[in-house]
Enzyme design. Structure first.
Site, PDB file in Angstrom:
ATOM      1  N   CYS A  44       0.901  -0.996   0.086  1.00 12.77           N
ATOM      2  CA  CYS A  44      -0.182  -0.180   0.114  1.00 12.77           C
ATOM      3  C   CYS A  44       0.669   0.859   0.244  1.00 12.77           C
ATOM      4  CB  CYS A  44      -0.698   0.102   1.172  1.00 12.77           C
ATOM      5  SG  CYS A  44      -2.386   1.545   1.062  1.00 12.77           S
ATOM      6  N   LYS A  55       0.425  -9.177  -1.777  1.00 13.13           N
ATOM      7  CA  LYS A  55      -0.053  -8.754  -3.447  1.00 13.13           C
ATOM      8  C   LYS A  55       0.753  -7.614  -3.442  1.00 13.13           C
ATOM      9  CE  LYS A  55      -3.571  -5.758  -4.697  1.00 13.13           C
ATOM     10  NZ  LYS A  55      -5.353  -5.093  -3.821  1.00 13.13           N
TER      11      LYS A  55
END
Lengths: 344, 345
Positions: A166, A201
């Site tokens: 992120c 991710k």
């Protein structure tokens, strides 16, 4: 289960109205002699009835879209990032539309693990699809503690997706962009996650995504999802300031799709294929054609993110579209086309 | 003192396709779009719809049964831009850089229902009044009768109209005026007395129909029946413009102070202010309401991607009196209507 479905009478009406769906279903009915292609997917321990899941942060915690889509038709449901403690997130503005895309800096605002377990898990248990929980963190134990608790105590959770990329939280960036730290983190969480499929991710904000992909796989990741958003900026030229309160944000939407397809292919051909690691492809997917591009490039499954804001029923449209595509191509299973992109 | 946002129990909502029936210029840069939607659920004033501001490709081509394309939609000569052409293919609607990518939220400006009969379905005519400010509203202004439009709705929590209100004071500023038209209808149905205050920057930016024959808007804040949208329910109204080009010169809050000053203590106790407009105007209205101890509901606006409570972008700081710490609430699903005193302005 019947009660669950009955609430969504508007959905039945909507599906009837939808040109893509009705056409696809019509084609399937017309060719009853051909076997229906198998679109189920296995991501380690996680079995999905179809390859289309939601992307974290674009579908809430559980049933926010219940009035707009039949969530039981999802291949898997991926939650918003759930951190150990609740987080208020960034100030406004948190999103801005850009050409063919969207820039966001929410700041991982979320209700925290405790409220997630008490309020959202019971809803997820009724949904009838595998659940993947996205876990962010600012220290290795932030990740491992949340992941372990979900792994051991919440049977409906079938996958843990580590949000190492992120780009909105300064300290979160380094895990996903530094292969050494990433390997250390994945190995640390791996020791404490035994049941769930462990998904990492990947951040696209690196020089070569194959490097971080290899680090994650060799440290024990079961599966990789890619790509997260691209760090980007929009400027308010009247105020001479960034539009977003956070300054930078993550770019998503159709604008990033070709780069994401390339990165999936890069990771598939250099790391995933040889290690037999399935990939979840995402980045600007809105149609089954987009999804097919990712699958041919090497993704076993795909995730729909920003497009859910426009139409939460897109995942089920994509699943049906892929079935029709396989039928037309004479394939009996979606696994037959993963990574079959002919190069050169 | 309840600390939850305004509650509404009927939360039926969904994705609907409607057919544009009219899209007409009301005043400079302001249009009223009317869409026919089958089986649109019950809604409340203050609720909104998320509209995909690109016509659905199924009907993007000119439908044969529309005789004149030009007459229903006035020419856009007042504006400096040309309307975007609708993209030719269904999938392209997401890709064209010139078109809006995400949906845009619009409050419901009015609705008219034709109930289902043995042979016809329930059809709801929804009005949306919008000002052309960017590529979303530009795309919306390009829509023609007969074209299909996708909308999610009805979304959010609307105004809390409890029957013991009296009188209701509707305060609308600029593009905050549209939900007041729908609210006036519902107040009339519930037999609640109301008056409306509408403000705009200039006369030509006021998206309301003025009939001066009914007593023109006066430079001094005097109620009249000049605004058709409110006069049709017998509600008096007052107009203010920043430059004095119509009605009272100044802000709606100036008119509001005049009215509340004239109110008795008992009237102030029973009155409720319903407010929608630009944030500074709502903040000022909330301050006036607090000064006179009059209840006030505001319909907020924040940049919004989804409208369904997932993107977490439309946050406001919410701190009801007596609560120690503010929390973020979502304008889309916790609002857009909040009690003014609960907002950390």
């Amino acid at each position: 289960m019947i009660g669950w479905r009955c609430q969504y009478f508007t959905l039945a009406w909507f599906l009837g109205k939808l040109p893509i769906m009705s056409t696809t279903i019509g084609n399937l009915n017309a060719s009853v002699t051909a076997p229906t292609p198998d679109i189920s997917v296995q991501l380690k321990n996680l079995r999905m009835a179809n390859p289309v899941m939601t992307a974290s942060g674009t579908c809430g915690y559980a049933d926010e879209y219940a009035n707009f889509a039949d969530l039981s038709k999802l291949g898997a449901f991926v939650t918003k990032s759930i951190s150990r403690q609740p987080r208020p997130g960034n100030e406004s503005y948190r999103v801005v539309e850009t050409r063919a895309g969207m820039l966001n800096a929410i700041g991982l605002a979320n209700i925290g693990l405790e409220r997630f377990l008490a309020e959202k898990v019971p809803i997820l248990e009724k949904m009838g699809v595998p659940v993947i929980v996205n876990v962010p963190g600012w220290s290795m134990d932030d990740y491992a503690d949340v992941a372990e608790q979900l792994d051991q105590q919440v049977p409906v959770v079938a996958g843990i997706e580590l949000n190492v990329s992120c780009p909105n939280v300064k300290s979160g960036l380094s895990f996903g962009t530094d292969p050494m730290r990433l390997a250390e983190l994945v190995a640390h969480v791996r020791r404490r996650v035994t049941r769930c499929t462990l998904i990492v991710k990947l951040s696209p904000n690196v020089t070569d995504i194959a490097v971080t992909a290899r680090a994650a796989v060799e440290a024990g990741a079961d599966c990789l999802s890619l790509v997260n958003t691209f760090t980007a900026m929009a400027v308010d030229i009247e105020k001479n300031r960034p539009v977003l309160a956070n300054g930078t944000g993550g770019l998503s939407g159709p604008a990033i799709k070709p780069i994401a397809v390339y990165m999936v292919h890069r990771v598939y051909s250099t790391v995933a294929k040889t290690h037999n690691i399935p990939l979840i492809g995402m980045g600007g997917i809105q149609t089954w054609q987009d999804a097919a591009e990712f699958i041919l490039a090497g993704a076993s499954a795909v995730a729909v993110g920003t497009a859910l804001f426009i139409d939460p029923s897109i995942p089920q449209q994509i699943a049906e579209g892929l079935r029709g595509y396989l039928l037309r191509k004479g394939k009996s299973s979606i696994r037959e086309i993963v990574g079959t992109l002919a190069m050169g | 003192m309840p600390i939850s946002p305004i509650q509404q129990t009927d939360a039926v909502r969904g994705h609907f396709f409607g057919t544009v029936t009219t899209n007409e210029l009301l005043c400079r840069e302001h249009y009223r779009l009317t869409v026919e939607v089958r089986d649109f659920p019950r809604s409340h004033p203050g609720q909104f719809a998320q509209i995909l501001c690109v016509p659905d490709a199924q009907t993007a081509a000119v439908p044969a049964d529309v005789k004149s394309l030009d007459s229903p939609v006035p020419p856009l000569t007042e504006l400096s831009w040309q309307p975007a052409q609708p993209p030719p293919h269904f999938h392209d609607r997401f890709f064209a850089g010139a078109a809006a990518y995400l949906r845009r939220p619009f409050s419901i400006a009015d609705r008219r229902d034709r109930v289902a009969t043995a042979t016809t379905a329930h059809v709801c005519e929804l009005d949306f009044i919008y000002r052309v400010i960017g590529k979303g509203t530009r795309g919306l202004a390009s829509m023609r009768p007969g074209q299909r439009l996708s909308l999610l709705g009805p979304l959010g929590r609307g105004f809390d109209v409890s029957p013991e209100i009296g009188p209701a004071i509707l305060v609308g500023g600029g593009v905050g005026i549209p939900p007041m038209i729908y609210l006036a209808k519902v107040l009339h149905e519930k037999k609640i007395a109301a008056m409306a205050l509408a403000g705009a920057q200039r006369r030509d930016l006021l998206p309301l129909k003025i009939s001066p024959g009914n007593g023109p808007p006066a430079p001094v804040p005097t109620p009249s029946q000049a605004v058709d949208e409110f006069a049709r329910y017998g509600f008096p109204s007052m107009i203010s413009t920043d430059d004095g080009s119509l009605g009272f010169k100044g802000y709606v809050t100036g008119m509001l102070e005049n009215i509340l000053t004239a109110f008795s203590t008992d009237q102030r106790k029973r009155a409720v202010i319903f407010c929608c407009g630009p944030t500074p105007m709502m903040r000022a209205t909330a301050a006036v309401a607090a000064k006179f101890a009059v209840r006030c509901q505001v319909s907020l606006e924040q940049p919004m991607a989804c409208g369904m409570g997932t993107c977490q972008s439309c946050i406001i700081k919410y701190q009801p009196p007596g609560q120690k710490q503010w929390v973020h609430k979502l304008t889309c699903t916790d609002g857009p209507v909040f009690r003014a005193e609960d907002i950390l302005w």
